[in-house]
Write a protein that holds these residues in place. Structure first.
Motif: not given
Length: 426
Positions: A212, A316, A387-388, A392-393, A396
């Protein structure tokens, strides 16, 4: 026998004078004054060309029954059966239909030997270039392909579309080595998986965390144990490589550190892992060749069959069903004997998942080292960014790790500390 050829001065003893090429692999041997062969890779001693050829070929292809020793083994680039024929002519004897050393080659074996010969010519042209690019082997953990060594080898932007194995055909140097290949199940080809696998949740936790952190590919090793009686491969620990492509010194230092960690814990090297950040968790042609090399190296270092497992992590990839990374195991089966120059067949591996009771201190320490290693890097994932629409990342990452986190949350505060550092660092 080799002893007779040595006695009559048709051959001379020497280091590295004997060689075998088989399914893209090269084996080197020393010829002893008493006619015995010492395999350079392991120091094992063989009494005849057939014994050595059969052993080496079975490592690459466990289904192989005989070695065609005198036709497969070369002395200074010439097949041994040519020297045998020269000796028979000198003594005015005709060559018997069945050589005393072994049964005659079947039609399939003759075809295979011809293909080996063609393959060797191709390999000879490639190997010189490869050797000039590749640093000398520094230890037992050195991966077979320099490009497969350090993490961060390249940033992936394009989505790679996988192909089916049956569509590949013969090996083609013009084909992109990063082409992804779909895996095949053992059931689909009416075979049983040759070994069982049990994997610890902490292994998946650490390799998922590592994958990640960066938009570049990462690599690490797997430590565990192989029980030959139960045919069970237990994967107990992941060892991330904290090094970059082109940094040969750092890669060597890292490998030595991992080797010492394995020894310290009483573990064996049982495989490796690798990430495809934005592509499916499927092996590329390069991964398939690397895995085949690893399988051969691990088997070569033990007396019997010892499996080597590969894990691919895709954190990802937009095709994943949710925030959780896709982690897929694979193993490579040699190509059919009648088509030895084809690519190996990537096989799907079934694994039993073992939930650990708690996160160990050394895993948390390893996480801290990884955060420190990637801090400030241009390919570090910016964890505070979205991220979506919902996450956030960092969200995730937490969701993906949650399914692999032990039930005992005693070290939860340390995890939060790691996440804090990530948010701050990116």
């Amino acid at each position: 026998t080799l002893r007779v050829l040595l006695k009559d001065a048709l051959l001379e003893p020497g280091a590295g004078v004997l060689s075998i090429y088989y399914l893209g692999k090269k084996f080197m041997g020393d010829l002893q004054p008493d006619g015995r062969i010492v395999w350079q890779e392991t120091g094992q001693v063989f009494n005849s060309p057939s014994a050595w050829a059969t052993h080496c070929k079975k490592l690459v292809n466990p289904a192989k029954k005989s070695g065609c020793g005198w036709a497969s083994v070369k002395y200074k680039g010439q097949k041994l059966d040519k020297y045998k024929a020269a000796w028979l002519r000198r003594h005015q004897l005709h060559i018997p239909t069945a050589a005393a050393d072994e049964s005659p080659a079947s039609e399939g074996e003759e075809e295979e030997l011809l293909m080996e010969e063609e393959e060797e010519d191709v390999l000879a042209g490639v190997s010189t270039e490869d050797k000039s690019r590749r640093p000398p082997a520094k230890g037992p953990l050195e991966p077979a392909h320099a490009e497969a060594v350090p993490p961060g080898k390249r940033v992936e932007n394009k989505i790679r579309v996988p192909v089916r194995y049956c569509m590949l055909g013969s090996r083609d140097s013009a084909r992109n080595p990063h082409t992804l290949v779909e895996v095949t199940s053992f059931a689909a080809i009416n075979k049983f998986q040759p070994f069982n696998v049990a994997i610890s949740s902490n292994v998946l936790f650490l390799l998922d965390f590592h994958s990640h952190l960066t938009r570049s590919e990462v690599v690490g090793y797997l430590g565990g144990r192989w029980d030959i009686n139960s045919q069970m491969l237990t994967v107990l620990r992941a060892f991330p490589c904290r090094s970059r492509l082109g940094d040969a010194d750092m890669a060597a230092t890292m490998e030595e550190e991992i080797y010492q960690s394995l020894l310290l814990r009483g573990l064996s090297l049982v495989g490796w892992y690798h990430s495809h950040p934005h592509s499916p968790a499927l092996p590329s042609l390069q991964d398939i060749d690397s895995q085949m090399d690893y399988q051969l190296r691990l088997q070569g270092s033990s007396n019997g069959f010892q499996p080597c497992l590969a894990l691919l992590c895709s954190p990802y990839y937009s095709g994943n069903p949710g925030p959780e990374s896709k982690i897929s195991p694979f193993w490579v089966m040699p190509p059919p004997e009648q088509r030895p120059s084809d690519y190996g067949i990537p096989m799907d591996v079934e694994m039993a998942y073992v939930q650990d009771n708690f996160l160990t201190n050394d895993i948390l320490h390893e996480m801290m080292l990884l955060v420190e290693f990637y801090k400030g890097a241009p390919d570090l994932v910016r964890f505070q960014e979205p991220w979506s629409q919902e996450h956030t990342y960092l969200d995730k990452l937490k969701i993906s790790l949650a399914s692999r986190t032990p039930k005992d949350q005693g070290l939860c505060h340390v995890l939060e500390q790691v996440y804090g550092l990530l948010k701050q660092g990116s």
